[in-house]
Design an enzyme around this catalytic site. Structure first.
Site, PDB file in Angstrom:
ATOM      1  N   GLN A  63      -4.491  -1.132   9.646  1.00 46.43           N
ATOM      2  CA  GLN A  63      -4.492  -2.466   9.043  1.00 46.43           C
ATOM      3  C   GLN A  63      -5.133  -3.489   9.982  1.00 46.43           C
ATOM      4  O   GLN A  63      -4.748  -3.586  11.145  1.00 46.43           O
ATOM      5  CB  GLN A  63      -3.041  -2.877   8.711  1.00 46.43           C
ATOM      6  CG  GLN A  63      -2.921  -4.212   8.011  1.00 46.43           C
ATOM      7  CD  GLN A  63      -3.498  -4.205   6.595  1.00 46.43           C
ATOM      8  OE1 GLN A  63      -3.317  -3.253   5.846  1.00 46.43           O
ATOM      9  NE2 GLN A  63      -4.204  -5.266   6.243  1.00 46.43           N
ATOM     10  N   LYS A 120       0.839  -1.209   0.000  1.00 42.55           N
ATOM     11  CA  LYS A 120       0.000   0.000   0.000  1.00 42.55           C
ATOM     12  C   LYS A 120       0.870   1.253   0.000  1.00 42.55           C
ATOM     13  O   LYS A 120       0.621   2.209  -0.740  1.00 42.55           O
ATOM     14  CB  LYS A 120      -0.940  -0.012   1.220  1.00 42.55           C
ATOM     15  CG  LYS A 120      -2.080  -1.014   1.077  1.00 42.55           C
ATOM     16  CD  LYS A 120      -2.858  -1.216   2.379  1.00 42.55           C
ATOM     17  CE  LYS A 120      -3.923  -2.295   2.196  1.00 42.55           C
ATOM     18  NZ  LYS A 120      -4.652  -2.623   3.438  1.00 42.55           N
ATOM     19  N   ASP A 148     -10.929   3.582   4.357  1.00 40.95           N
ATOM     20  CA  ASP A 148     -11.431   2.207   4.286  1.00 40.95           C
ATOM     21  C   ASP A 148     -12.959   2.169   4.236  1.00 40.95           C
ATOM     22  O   ASP A 148     -13.544   1.126   3.948  1.00 40.95           O
ATOM     23  CB  ASP A 148     -10.963   1.407   5.518  1.00 40.95           C
ATOM     24  CG  ASP A 148      -9.789   0.490   5.199  1.00 40.95           C
ATOM     25  OD1 ASP A 148      -9.608   0.150   4.017  1.00 40.95           O
ATOM     26  OD2 ASP A 148      -9.063   0.120   6.137  1.00 40.95           O
TER      27      ASP A 148
END
Ligand code: NAD
Length: 301
Positions: free
Chosen positions: A98, A54, A121
Site C-alpha cells: 500500500q 481490499k 498493481d
C-alpha cells in the site's frame, strides 16, 4: 441534454461476480484459491481504510488474503526481505504494497522487487514495458484497467476516437494513455505544464481526468456528447462540517454537456478495487497455466 451516469458501483459488482466465478472454476480444477498478500507500513488512517476494504472484498469473492502490518520505522531492507519471501511463497498469487510509503523507503526499489508475475498493481517495470509494447500477459494497473471497463460500458468500439488524458502519473495517466492507444484511440496527454487545456479538452471524444485538482474541468471545456471519466478524489470539508469527496470535474456543469460521465464517489473508485481482484485472479490463472505447461514438459521429456 443530460449525460448518462456511468454507474461504477454496479459495473464493479459485475466484475466481482465474474471474479468469484473464476475463483470457483480454479478451485474446482484442483488449484488452491488465489491468495493476495497486502503489506501496509505505518498508520496513515486512509491507507488503513483502503487495506481493510481490499482484504474484505478479496475474501468476499472466495480468495484468501494475508495482511502484513509493519510499523512506520520498518527499514527498506526488512521490507524488501519480506517481499522476496512472498515472491518465493508458492501460496501467494499477488502482492500489494500500500502506498504512500514512508520517505526513507525507495518506492521504485519496492516496485522493482515485487515479482512481475505477482505484481497485481502493475507497477513493476516489466509490466509497464509489456503494456507500452502492447504485449500479452501484462498485469495492468487497476485504476486504468477499471477506467477502460467504464469506457467500454458506453462504447462498443473506441478505435479512431480522440482521447485526452489529463494527468501523467505512473499510477493513472501514463498507463491510461497506453491502454487507450492499444484500442486505437488517437491519444494526447496533458499535465500541469500543458497550455490551453480548455481547447485540448474540447477536442476529446473521451476525456479521462486524474489530477487531484477539484473542479479543474469546467462544463464549457467538454465536447458535447463526450465520455468523461473523473478519476480524481479529493476530500474537502462540506458546509455541515462533514467531509465530502469531490472529483476533478465540475460535475453539475459537465452533466449538461457530456454524453456519459462518472460520478465521484461511485464511479472509478469501486472499479479500482474490483480490478485488483481481477488482477489477482489473472495472476493465479497465469501461474496455474505455467505449472500445467511445466508438468506437460516433464511428462514429455
Ligand atoms: P499525481 O499527483 O501523481 O499526478 C497528478 C497529475 O496531474 C500530474 O501529472 C500533474 O502534472 C497533473 N496536474 C496537476 N495539476 C494540473 C493542472 N492544473 N492541469 C493539468 N494537469 C495537472 O496524482 P495521481 O496519483 O495520478 O492521482 C490523481 C487523482 O486521482 C488524485 O485525486 C487521486 O486521489 C485520484 N486517484 C483515484 C483513484 C481511484 O481509484 N479512484 C486511484 C488513483 C488516483
Amino acid at each position: 441534454m443530460t449525460a448518462r451516469i456511468i454507474d461504477g458501483k454496479s459495473l464493479a459488482a459485475g466484475v466481482r461476480k465474474d471474479v468469484a466465478e473464476g475463483v470457483a472454476a480454479l478451485v474446482a480444477g484442483g488449484v488452491a484459491a488465489p491468495e493476495l498478500a497486502v503489506v501496509l507500513i505505518g498508520d496513515d488512517p486512509a491507507s488503513h481504510v483502503y487495506v481493510a476494504n481490499k482484504v474484505k472484498q478479496t475474501e468476499a469473492v472466495g480468495m484468501r488474503s494475508r495482511r502484513f502490518q509493519l510499523d512506520a520505522g520498518t527499514t527498506e531492507a526488512a521490507l524488501l526481505d519480506l517481499i522476496e519471501g512472498l515472491n518465493r511463497d508458492a501460496a501467494v498469487s499477488g502482492i500489494l504494497v500500500q502506498f504512500p510509503l514512508p520517505p526513507h523507503i525507495d518506492t521504485a526499489r519496492v516496485v522493482t522487487t515485487i515479482h512481475p508475475d505477482k505484481d497485481v498493481d502493475g507497477f513493476n517495470p516489466l509490466n509497464v514495458g509489456r503494456i507500452a509494447a502492447g504485449m500479452q500477459g501484462a498485469l495492468v494497473p487497476c485504476t486504468p484497467l477499471g477506467v477502460m471497463r467504464l469506457i467500454k460500458s458506453v462504447h462498443d468500439d473506441i478505435a479512431g476516437l480522440g482521447a485526452l488524458v489529463v494527468g501523467a502519473s505512473n499510477v493513472v495517466g501514463r498507463p491510461m494513455a497506453r491502454l487507450l492507444l492499444q484500442e486505437l484511440c488517437t491519444v494526447s496527454i496533458a499535465h500541469v505544464r500543458t497550455t490551453d487545456l480548455e481547447r485540448r479538452c474540447r477536442e476529446a471524444d473521451i476525456l479521462v481526468v486524474a489530477t487531484g485538482v477539484p473542479g479543474l474541468i469546467r462544463g464549457h471545456f467538454i465536447k458535447r456528447g463526450a465520455t468523461v471519466i473523473d478519476v480524481g478524489i479529493t476530500r474537502i470539508k462540506s458546509g455541515a462540517g462533514a467531509d465530502k469527496l469531490v472529483g476533478d470535474v465540475a460535475f453539475d456543469e459537465a452533466i449538461e454537456v457530456a454524453g456519459a460521465i462518472t460520478p465521484v464517489p461511485g464511479g472509478v473508485g469501486p472499479m479500482t478495487i474490483a480490478c485488483l481482484l481481477a488482477n489477482t485472479l489473472s495472476a493465479a490463472q497465469m501461474e496455474a497455466a505455467r505449472s500445467k505447461a511445466a508438468e506437460v514438459d516433464v511428462t514429455a521429456a
